[in-house]
Motif scaffolding. Structure first.
Motif, mmCIF file in Angstrom:
data_model
loop_
_atom_site.group_PDB
_atom_site.id
_atom_site.type_symbol
_atom_site.label_atom_id
_atom_site.label_comp_id
_atom_site.label_asym_id
_atom_site.label_seq_id
_atom_site.Cartn_x
_atom_site.Cartn_y
_atom_site.Cartn_z
ATOM 1 N N TRP A 1 0.845 -1.199 0.000
ATOM 2 C CA TRP A 1 0.000 0.000 0.000
ATOM 3 C C TRP A 1 0.883 1.255 0.000
ATOM 4 N N VAL A 2 1.931 1.258 0.802
ATOM 5 C CA VAL A 2 2.864 2.395 0.849
ATOM 6 C C VAL A 2 3.559 2.556 -0.505
ATOM 7 N N ILE A 3 3.972 1.456 -1.094
ATOM 8 C CA ILE A 3 4.623 1.514 -2.409
ATOM 9 C C ILE A 3 3.679 2.131 -3.439
ATOM 10 N N LEU A 4 2.438 1.673 -3.470
ATOM 11 C CA LEU A 4 1.467 2.207 -4.434
ATOM 12 C C LEU A 4 1.197 3.682 -4.191
ATOM 13 N N ARG A 5 1.055 4.073 -2.945
ATOM 14 C CA ARG A 5 0.802 5.486 -2.642
ATOM 15 C C ARG A 5 1.983 6.342 -3.088
ATOM 16 N N HIS A 6 3.194 5.841 -2.904
ATOM 17 C CA HIS A 6 4.381 6.585 -3.338
ATOM 18 C C HIS A 6 4.400 6.708 -4.864
ATOM 19 N N LEU A 7 4.100 5.628 -5.549
ATOM 20 C CA LEU A 7 4.063 5.675 -7.013
ATOM 21 C C LEU A 7 2.981 6.627 -7.507
ATOM 22 N N ALA A 8 1.829 6.623 -6.857
ATOM 23 C CA ALA A 8 0.733 7.497 -7.268
ATOM 24 C C ALA A 8 1.075 8.974 -7.043
ATOM 25 N N ALA A 9 1.869 9.249 -6.030
ATOM 26 C CA ALA A 9 2.210 10.627 -5.698
ATOM 27 C C ALA A 9 3.415 11.146 -6.484
ATOM 28 N N ALA B 1 13.793 2.550 -0.891
ATOM 29 C CA ALA B 1 14.469 2.364 0.397
ATOM 30 C C ALA B 1 14.154 3.511 1.351
ATOM 31 N N ASP B 2 13.894 4.702 0.809
ATOM 32 C CA ASP B 2 13.542 5.855 1.638
ATOM 33 C C ASP B 2 12.081 5.832 2.073
ATOM 34 N N VAL B 3 11.283 4.989 1.444
ATOM 35 C CA VAL B 3 9.838 4.989 1.674
ATOM 36 C C VAL B 3 9.395 3.828 2.560
ATOM 37 N N VAL B 4 9.977 2.661 2.364
ATOM 38 C CA VAL B 4 9.602 1.475 3.148
ATOM 39 C C VAL B 4 10.840 0.948 3.870
ATOM 40 N N SER B 5 10.624 0.423 5.043
ATOM 41 C CA SER B 5 11.763 -0.065 5.836
ATOM 42 C C SER B 5 11.844 -1.585 5.777
ATOM 43 N N VAL B 6 12.081 -2.084 4.570
ATOM 44 C CA VAL B 6 12.273 -3.518 4.363
ATOM 45 C C VAL B 6 13.555 -3.706 3.568
ATOM 46 N N GLY B 7 14.112 -4.886 3.632
ATOM 47 C CA GLY B 7 15.323 -5.187 2.879
ATOM 48 C C GLY B 7 15.042 -5.323 1.390
ATOM 49 N N GLN B 8 16.109 -5.338 0.611
ATOM 50 C CA GLN B 8 15.983 -5.419 -0.849
ATOM 51 C C GLN B 8 15.231 -6.672 -1.312
ATOM 52 N N PRO B 9 15.512 -7.867 -0.756
ATOM 53 C CA PRO B 9 14.758 -9.040 -1.211
ATOM 54 C C PRO B 9 13.257 -8.923 -0.932
ATOM 55 N N THR B 10 12.907 -8.364 0.211
ATOM 56 C CA THR B 10 11.494 -8.192 0.554
ATOM 57 C C THR B 10 10.847 -7.151 -0.347
ATOM 58 N N LEU B 11 11.557 -6.079 -0.618
ATOM 59 C CA LEU B 11 11.040 -5.060 -1.526
ATOM 60 C C LEU B 11 10.804 -5.647 -2.910
ATOM 61 N N SER B 12 11.755 -6.431 -3.396
ATOM 62 C CA SER B 12 11.607 -7.068 -4.711
ATOM 63 C C SER B 12 10.378 -7.965 -4.742
ATOM 64 N N HIS C 1 9.722 1.746 -11.983
ATOM 65 C CA HIS C 1 8.342 1.325 -11.797
ATOM 66 C C HIS C 1 7.402 2.509 -11.936
ATOM 67 N N ARG C 2 6.214 2.205 -12.408
ATOM 68 C CA ARG C 2 5.164 3.216 -12.468
ATOM 69 C C ARG C 2 3.830 2.536 -12.215
ATOM 70 N N ALA D 1 -5.499 0.178 -14.205
ATOM 71 C CA ALA D 1 -5.739 -0.939 -13.292
ATOM 72 C C ALA D 1 -6.282 -0.439 -11.960
ATOM 73 N N VAL D 2 -5.718 0.649 -11.461
ATOM 74 C CA VAL D 2 -6.195 1.222 -10.214
ATOM 75 C C VAL D 2 -7.620 1.752 -10.399
ATOM 76 N N ALA D 3 -7.899 2.343 -11.544
ATOM 77 C CA ALA D 3 -9.250 2.827 -11.832
ATOM 78 C C ALA D 3 -10.238 1.667 -11.864
ATOM 79 N N HIS D 4 -9.814 0.536 -12.397
ATOM 80 C CA HIS D 4 -10.690 -0.635 -12.437
ATOM 81 C C HIS D 4 -11.036 -1.102 -11.023
ATOM 82 N N VAL D 5 -10.060 -1.121 -10.135
ATOM 83 C CA VAL D 5 -10.308 -1.505 -8.740
ATOM 84 C C VAL D 5 -11.289 -0.522 -8.110
ATOM 85 N N ALA D 6 -11.094 0.766 -8.346
ATOM 86 C CA ALA D 6 -11.988 1.787 -7.790
ATOM 87 C C ALA D 6 -13.404 1.629 -8.329
#
Length: 101
Positions: A18-26, A37-48, A71-72, A77-82
Motif C-alpha cells: 500500500w505504501v509503495i502504491l501510494r508513493h508511485l501514485a504521488a 528504500a527511503d519509503v519502506v523499511s524492508v530489505g531489498q529481497p522483501t522489496l523485490s 516502476h510506475r 488498473a487502479v481505476a478498475h479496482v476503484a
C-alpha cells in the motif's frame, strides 16, 4: 469477483505494498527501485517480492534500463479496482453474496 480482481485486492491488502502504491501514485513518472528504500523499511529481497506481487496483480509496470529497474503505477488498473468498489459497495451490485456469507 473474478480471479484478476481478487489478485488485485490481495496485493492491496499488505501495508508495505500500500505504501509503495501510494508513493508511485504521488510521484510523476517512474520511480527507480532504489528510491523505495527511503519509503519502506524492508530489505531489498522483501522489496523485490512486494514489487513482484504488485506487477503480477497488474497494478504497476516495470521497465528495465541496464541494471536499473523503474516502476510506475498503471492508472487503468487502479481505476478498475476503484470502479469495482464503487459498483459493489455504493450501488450494491457486483458483489457475490455467496462468498460474503
Amino acid at each position: 469477483m473474478n480471479d484478476e480482481e481478487a489478485q488485485s485486492f490481495r496485493a492491496l491488502g499488505d501495508p508495505v505494498r500500500w505504501v509503495i502504491l501510494r508513493h508511485l501514485a504521488a510521484t510523476p513518472g517512474e520511480v527507480g527501485a532504489s528510491e523505495f528504500a527511503d519509503v519502506v523499511s524492508v530489505g531489498q529481497p522483501t522489496l523485490s517480492y512486494h514489487l513482484a506481487v504488485l506487477r503480477e496483480a497488474g497494478l504497476i509496470e516495470q521497465r528495465k534500463e541496464g541494471r536499473q529497474h523503474f516502476h510506475r503505477i498503471r492508472p487503468e488498473a487502479v481505476a478498475h479496482v476503484a470502479e469495482f468498489l464503487e459498483a459493489g459497495l455504493l450501488k450494491g451490485s457486483g458483489v457475490d453474496e455467496q462468498t460474503t456469507a
